[in-house]
Scaffold this motif. Structure first.
Motif, PDB file in Angstrom:
ATOM      1  N   THR A   1       1.846 -13.967  10.670  1.00  0.00           N
ATOM      2  CA  THR A   1       1.654 -12.786   9.829  1.00  0.00           C
ATOM      3  C   THR A   1       2.910 -12.501   9.014  1.00  0.00           C
ATOM      4  O   THR A   1       2.836 -12.215   7.813  1.00  0.00           O
ATOM      5  CB  THR A   1       1.297 -11.572  10.708  1.00  0.00           C
ATOM      6  N   PHE A   2       4.061 -12.593   9.647  1.00  0.00           N
ATOM      7  CA  PHE A   2       5.323 -12.382   8.944  1.00  0.00           C
ATOM      8  C   PHE A   2       5.521 -13.411   7.838  1.00  0.00           C
ATOM      9  O   PHE A   2       5.924 -13.065   6.718  1.00  0.00           O
ATOM     10  CB  PHE A   2       6.495 -12.437   9.938  1.00  0.00           C
TER      11      PHE A   2
ATOM     12  N   CYS B   1      -5.689 -16.250   2.990  1.00  0.00           N
ATOM     13  CA  CYS B   1      -6.353 -15.412   4.008  1.00  0.00           C
ATOM     14  C   CYS B   1      -7.676 -16.020   4.451  1.00  0.00           C
ATOM     15  O   CYS B   1      -8.001 -16.002   5.644  1.00  0.00           O
ATOM     16  CB  CYS B   1      -6.569 -14.004   3.462  1.00  0.00           C
TER      17      CYS B   1
ATOM     18  N   LEU C   1      -3.410 -15.731  -2.668  1.00  0.00           N
ATOM     19  CA  LEU C   1      -3.355 -14.980  -1.418  1.00  0.00           C
ATOM     20  C   LEU C   1      -4.736 -14.849  -0.773  1.00  0.00           C
ATOM     21  O   LEU C   1      -4.863 -14.888   0.452  1.00  0.00           O
ATOM     22  CB  LEU C   1      -2.728 -13.611  -1.644  1.00  0.00           C
TER      23      LEU C   1
ATOM     24  N   SER D   1       3.259 -15.101   6.186  1.00  0.00           N
ATOM     25  CA  SER D   1       2.315 -14.842   5.103  1.00  0.00           C
ATOM     26  C   SER D   1       2.799 -13.692   4.224  1.00  0.00           C
ATOM     27  O   SER D   1       2.737 -13.766   2.996  1.00  0.00           O
ATOM     28  CB  SER D   1       0.942 -14.524   5.685  1.00  0.00           C
ATOM     29  N   THR D   2       3.304 -12.648   4.844  1.00  0.00           N
ATOM     30  CA  THR D   2       3.849 -11.513   4.094  1.00  0.00           C
ATOM     31  C   THR D   2       5.083 -11.925   3.306  1.00  0.00           C
ATOM     32  O   THR D   2       5.249 -11.555   2.138  1.00  0.00           O
ATOM     33  CB  THR D   2       4.189 -10.358   5.056  1.00  0.00           C
ATOM     34  N   LEU D   3       5.954 -12.702   3.922  1.00  0.00           N
ATOM     35  CA  LEU D   3       7.159 -13.177   3.249  1.00  0.00           C
ATOM     36  C   LEU D   3       6.800 -14.063   2.064  1.00  0.00           C
ATOM     37  O   LEU D   3       7.403 -13.946   0.985  1.00  0.00           O
ATOM     38  CB  LEU D   3       8.039 -13.936   4.243  1.00  0.00           C
TER      39      LEU D   3
ATOM     40  N   SER E   1       4.053 -14.019   0.201  1.00  0.00           N
ATOM     41  CA  SER E   1       3.541 -13.215  -0.919  1.00  0.00           C
ATOM     42  C   SER E   1       4.649 -12.402  -1.567  1.00  0.00           C
ATOM     43  O   SER E   1       4.660 -12.229  -2.787  1.00  0.00           O
ATOM     44  CB  SER E   1       2.409 -12.312  -0.447  1.00  0.00           C
ATOM     45  N   SER E   2       5.604 -11.922  -0.797  1.00  0.00           N
ATOM     46  CA  SER E   2       6.721 -11.167  -1.367  1.00  0.00           C
ATOM     47  C   SER E   2       7.588 -12.044  -2.258  1.00  0.00           C
ATOM     48  O   SER E   2       7.990 -11.627  -3.352  1.00  0.00           O
ATOM     49  CB  SER E   2       7.586 -10.563  -0.256  1.00  0.00           C
TER      50      SER E   2
END
Length: 119
Positions: free
Chosen positions: A25-26, A65, A61, A28-30, A32-33
């Motif tokens: 999860t981290f 997902c 994205l 994936s967030t990183l 996209s950021s």
């Protein structure tokens, strides 16, 4: 069939499962950021309007997902070893398609550069 609460292997490894899910999860967030921070530079260097570049990031994205959901379901239904083989074959297919797209793009850029050079 035992539930995950009754399965001793799952209970023994539950913290590793939690850490791996949190790490994915981290990441994936990183991911996209980083792409969103680099988006103005990418848009400027490729001469693409910003609104079209934003759509590309949004679609990327959504695909990431969807793949997470798909591979989670594959892992649940096929089991660990068979799901790893499925992911490997899917990865080979994706890499092959990416190589074809890159080759096509390079060939089209080469043709474009030949046409734009004055004689």
């Amino acid at each position: 069939m035992k539930t995950y609460q009754e399965d001793s292997v799952v209970q023994k490894n539950r913290w590793w499962i939690l850490v791996s899910v949190a790490m994915f999860t981290f990441m994936s967030t990183l991911d996209s950021s980083i792409v969103n921070i680099a988006l103005p530079t990418i848009s400027r260097d490729l001469a693409v309007p910003m609104n079209k570049a934003e759509w590309v990031v949004s679609i990327y994205l959504m695909v990431v997902c969807a793949c997470l959901l798909l591979f989670g379901k594959v892992g649940d239904s096929l089991g660990r070893s068979r799901s790893i083989e499925s992911v490997r074959s899917y990865s080979r297919w994706v890499l092959y398609c990416a190589a074809l797209i890159i080759r096509w793009r390079c060939c089209s850029l080469a043709e474009l550069s030949k046409e734009s050079v004055p004689a």
